[in-house]
Design a protein around this motif. Structure first.
Motif, PDB file in Angstrom:
ATOM      1  N   GLU A 225       0.821  -1.218   0.000  1.00 24.13           N
ATOM      2  CA  GLU A 225       0.000   0.000   0.000  1.00 24.13           C
ATOM      3  C   GLU A 225       0.852   1.264   0.000  1.00 24.13           C
ATOM      4  O   GLU A 225       0.454   2.292  -0.565  1.00 24.13           O
ATOM      5  N   GLU A 226       2.039   1.202   0.598  1.00 23.49           N
ATOM      6  CA  GLU A 226       2.920   2.367   0.625  1.00 23.49           C
ATOM      7  C   GLU A 226       3.543   2.611  -0.739  1.00 23.49           C
ATOM      8  O   GLU A 226       3.570   3.750  -1.233  1.00 23.49           O
ATOM      9  N   THR A 227       4.059   1.551  -1.359  1.00 20.50           N
ATOM     10  CA  THR A 227       4.619   1.697  -2.705  1.00 20.50           C
ATOM     11  C   THR A 227       3.556   2.190  -3.679  1.00 20.50           C
ATOM     12  O   THR A 227       3.813   3.065  -4.515  1.00 20.50           O
ATOM     13  N   ALA A 228       2.355   1.643  -3.561  1.00 21.35           N
ATOM     14  CA  ALA A 228       1.273   2.037  -4.467  1.00 21.35           C
ATOM     15  C   ALA A 228       0.961   3.522  -4.328  1.00 21.35           C
ATOM     16  O   ALA A 228       0.779   4.232  -5.337  1.00 21.35           O
ATOM     17  N   TYR A 229       0.892   4.029  -3.093  1.00 22.83           N
ATOM     18  CA  TYR A 229       0.552   5.443  -2.904  1.00 22.83           C
ATOM     19  C   TYR A 229       1.699   6.344  -3.352  1.00 22.83           C
ATOM     20  O   TYR A 229       1.467   7.410  -3.936  1.00 22.83           O
ATOM     21  N   PHE A 230       2.944   5.929  -3.104  1.00 24.96           N
ATOM     22  CA  PHE A 230       4.072   6.710  -3.601  1.00 24.96           C
ATOM     23  C   PHE A 230       4.001   6.835  -5.119  1.00 24.96           C
ATOM     24  O   PHE A 230       4.144   7.930  -5.681  1.00 24.96           O
ATOM     25  N   LEU A 231       3.766   5.713  -5.790  1.00 22.32           N
ATOM     26  CA  LEU A 231       3.670   5.751  -7.252  1.00 22.32           C
ATOM     27  C   LEU A 231       2.469   6.558  -7.707  1.00 22.32           C
ATOM     28  O   LEU A 231       2.512   7.209  -8.766  1.00 22.32           O
ATOM     29  N   ASN A 232       1.399   6.545  -6.941  1.00 25.60           N
ATOM     30  CA  ASN A 232       0.214   7.332  -7.266  1.00 25.60           C
ATOM     31  C   ASN A 232       0.528   8.826  -7.327  1.00 25.60           C
ATOM     32  O   ASN A 232      -0.109   9.574  -8.062  1.00 25.60           O
ATOM     33  N   LEU A 233       1.538   9.240  -6.564  1.00 31.18           N
ATOM     34  CA  LEU A 233       1.953  10.637  -6.544  1.00 31.18           C
ATOM     35  C   LEU A 233       3.119  10.916  -7.485  1.00 31.18           C
ATOM     36  O   LEU A 233       3.413  12.076  -7.774  1.00 31.18           O
ATOM     37  N   ALA A 234       3.791   9.838  -7.949  1.00 27.48           N
ATOM     38  CA  ALA A 234       5.029  10.010  -8.711  1.00 27.48           C
ATOM     39  C   ALA A 234       4.907   9.685 -10.190  1.00 27.48           C
ATOM     40  O   ALA A 234       5.688  10.192 -11.001  1.00 27.48           O
TER      41      ALA A 234
ATOM     42  N   SER B 285      -5.090   3.268  -4.615  1.00 25.92           N
ATOM     43  CA  SER B 285      -3.874   3.205  -3.807  1.00 25.92           C
ATOM     44  C   SER B 285      -3.909   4.179  -2.632  1.00 25.92           C
ATOM     45  O   SER B 285      -3.263   3.943  -1.613  1.00 25.92           O
ATOM     46  N   ARG B 286      -4.668   5.255  -2.753  1.00 28.16           N
ATOM     47  CA  ARG B 286      -4.758   6.209  -1.643  1.00 28.16           C
ATOM     48  C   ARG B 286      -5.493   5.624  -0.450  1.00 28.16           C
ATOM     49  O   ARG B 286      -5.126   5.854   0.703  1.00 28.16           O
ATOM     50  N   ASP B 287      -6.540   4.856  -0.704  1.00 24.01           N
ATOM     51  CA  ASP B 287      -7.440   4.433   0.361  1.00 24.01           C
ATOM     52  C   ASP B 287      -7.190   3.026   0.873  1.00 24.01           C
ATOM     53  O   ASP B 287      -7.597   2.684   1.978  1.00 24.01           O
ATOM     54  N   VAL B 288      -6.537   2.184   0.071  1.00 23.10           N
ATOM     55  CA  VAL B 288      -6.429   0.767   0.419  1.00 23.10           C
ATOM     56  C   VAL B 288      -5.433   0.545   1.565  1.00 23.10           C
ATOM     57  O   VAL B 288      -4.460   1.280   1.717  1.00 23.10           O
TER      58      VAL B 288
ATOM     59  N   ALA C 224       0.464   9.323   5.114  1.00 27.97           N
ATOM     60  CA  ALA C 224       0.759  10.720   5.443  1.00 27.97           C
ATOM     61  C   ALA C 224       2.266  10.956   5.398  1.00 27.97           C
ATOM     62  O   ALA C 224       2.734  12.022   4.978  1.00 27.97           O
ATOM     63  N   ARG C 225       3.019   9.968   5.832  1.00 27.89           N
ATOM     64  CA  ARG C 225       4.484  10.076   5.778  1.00 27.89           C
ATOM     65  C   ARG C 225       4.968  10.249   4.344  1.00 27.89           C
ATOM     66  O   ARG C 225       5.841  11.089   4.056  1.00 27.89           O
ATOM     67  N   ILE C 226       4.417   9.480   3.423  1.00 29.98           N
ATOM     68  CA  ILE C 226       4.820   9.559   2.019  1.00 29.98           C
ATOM     69  C   ILE C 226       4.501  10.929   1.443  1.00 29.98           C
ATOM     70  O   ILE C 226       5.342  11.555   0.785  1.00 29.98           O
ATOM     71  N   LEU C 227       3.291  11.419   1.698  1.00 31.07           N
ATOM     72  CA  LEU C 227       2.907  12.726   1.168  1.00 31.07           C
ATOM     73  C   LEU C 227       3.751  13.833   1.792  1.00 31.07           C
ATOM     74  O   LEU C 227       4.142  14.779   1.102  1.00 31.07           O
ATOM     75  N   LEU C 228       4.066  13.711   3.080  1.00 26.23           N
ATOM     76  CA  LEU C 228       4.898  14.734   3.717  1.00 26.23           C
ATOM     77  C   LEU C 228       6.305  14.737   3.122  1.00 26.23           C
ATOM     78  O   LEU C 228       6.878  15.806   2.883  1.00 26.23           O
ATOM     79  N   MET C 229       6.862  13.575   2.866  1.00 26.77           N
ATOM     80  CA  MET C 229       8.195  13.520   2.251  1.00 26.77           C
ATOM     81  C   MET C 229       8.199  14.267   0.919  1.00 26.77           C
ATOM     82  O   MET C 229       9.105  15.069   0.639  1.00 26.77           O
TER      83      MET C 229
END
Length: 329
Positions: free
Chosen positions: A96-105, A160-163, A305-310
Motif C-alpha cells: 500500500e505504501e509503494t502504491a501510494y508513492f507511485l500514485n503521486l510520482a 492506492s490512496r485508500d487501500v 501521510a508520511r509519504i505525502l509529507l516527504m
C-alpha cells in the motif's frame, strides 16, 4: 492486443515453501518474474507481455531508493507508445505504501496496477497467479485509465490512496474499510463503481526525476504517558518531518505538544494523523492546528501521510502550503 510491462519486486507472490500446505513458513522473493508468468498461460490471448526484475526482496525490505528507481523506470516505459500499461508484483506488507508513492510520482494516465499474494507460489491453492492474471487484465483495460495507481487482489480493485492491509494472513486482506472498493474483477473484465477524486499521477506537482533522495520523515505512535522522548530522538537522528499517529481525532498530550513546539523551532514539520483505523483528522479539531502550526492528515493513514509529507517537503517547508497539499491529495 495491448502491450503490458510486468515490473517485479519479489514478495510472497514469488515465495517458496517446503510443503504445499505451508502458507506461513516460506521464503519470499525466490521465483523470477518469468516463472510467475509461466503460471498464467491463458493471458497469451489477452495481452502481449514483457517483463523486468526491478528487485527481488521481501517487501519489508523495500526502500525509498527502490521507490525512486521504480517510479523513474515506470515513467520512462509509460512514455513509450508501445507500452499500454504496467503491472507491478510486490510483497503485501508494504504494497500500500509503494502504491501510494507511485500514485503521486507516476506521470501518465495509462494504467498502473500493483498485485501481490498472501500465499506462496508453492501453496496448494496459491492466490498469486489469479491476482497477476487479474492485474494484467486490469492494466490492459481502457476502463482503468486516469484512475490513478490501482491495487488488484482477491478479485477487487482498490485506490492506492485508500487501500490498506487489514488482516495478517487472509486473502481478502486489502480493503478500503470506510470508503470501499473502486470495483471488482469478474469473468475477465473490470467493473468500476466509483472513481478517485483526489489528484494523482500526471495531475501531481511532484517531479521524481529531479529527486535523488527523499527527506527523512518518521512516524510516532501515540499512547498513554507519551513524554516526547522519541520525538526528540527522531529529530536528533535527522528527521525533517514527523507524522504523529495520535489518539482519537489526532489528539495528543500536553507533553507531546510541548515537544513538537520545540522541534518546530528547529524546522521539523509536524503532521497529525491517527492510530484509529477510519475517519478524518480534522483541522483545529482535537488540537488547535492554527496555534501550533501543525498539519492535519485528513483521511490518510500514518504511513501514507508520511509519504505525502516527504514529497511535500521537496517543494516547501511552509506548513500552510503543506496543509493545502494534504487537502489536494
Amino acid at each position: 492486443m495491448k502491450n503490458i510491462m510486468i515490473l517485479a519486486t519479489g514478495g510472497t507472490i514469488a515465495g517458496v515453501a517446503h510443503s504445499g500446505a505451508d502458507t506461513i513458513h516460506y521464503q519470499p522473493a525466490v521465483l523470477p518474474v518469468e516463472a510467475l508468468l509461466s503460471e498464467i498461460g491463458p493471458l497469451k490471448d489477452i495481452a502481449s507481455l514483457s517483463s523486468e526484475q526491478i528487485a527481488q526482496i521481501d517487501s519489508a525490505d523495500m526502500t525509498q531508493d527502490i521507490w525512486l528507481l521504480l517510479a523513474n523506470r515506470a515513467n520512462v516505459l509509460l512514455q513509450q507508445p508501445d507500452i499500454d500499461g504496467i503491472v507491478i508484483t510486490h510483497g503485501t506488507d508494504t504494497l500500500e505504501e509503494t502504491a501510494y508513492f507511485l500514485n503521486l510520482a507516476i506521470k501518465s494516465g495509462k494504467p498502473v496496477v500493483l498485485v501481490g499474494a498472501m500465499r506462496p507460489s508453492t501453496a496448494i491453492s496459491p492466490d498469486g497467479p489469479m491476482n497477476l492474471y487479474n492485474g494484467i487484465i486490469l492494466a490492459a483495460s481502457p476502463a482503468a485509465r486516469d484512475k490513478g495507481v490501482l491495487v488488484a487482489l482477491n478479485d477487487t480493485i482498490n485506490s492506492s490512496r485508500d487501500v490498506t492491509k487489514t488482516n495478517t494472513s487472509l486473502q481478502d486482506t486489502f480493503k478500503a474499510p470506510e470508503l470501499g472498493y473502486l470495483g471488482y474483477l469478474a469473468d475477465g473484465s473490470p467493473y468500476f463503481y466509483r472513481i478517485p477524486t483526489r489528484r494523482h499521477t500526471y495531475m501531481t506537482e511532484f517531479n521524481i526525476g529531479t529527486i535523488t533522495e527523499l527527506p527523512q520523515v518518521d512516524i510516532l505512535y501515540g499512547h498513554v504517558n507519551d513524554n516526547g522522548a522519541l520525538a526528540y530522538a527522531a529529530a536528533a537522528n535527522g528527521a525533517k518531518g514527523i507524522v504523529y499517529a495520535g489518539v482519537g481525532n489526532g489528539n495528543m498530550s500536553q507533553a507531546i505538544k510541548q515537544a513538537f513546539r520545540e522541534l518546530q523551532s528547529q524546522g521539523v514539520v509536524i503532521v497529525r494523523s491517527t492510530r484509529v483505523n477510519n475517519g478524518i483528522v480534522s483541522r483545529n479539531g482535537a488540537v488547535d492546528d492554527d496555534h501550533y502550526h501543525f498539519v492535519a492528515a485528513d483521511t490518510l493513514s500514518p504511513q501514507k501521510a508520511r509519504i505525502l509529507l516527504m514529497l511535500a517537503l521537496t517543494k516547501t517547508r511552509d506548513t500552510s502550503e503543506i496543509q493545502e497539499i494534504f487537502w489536494r491529495y
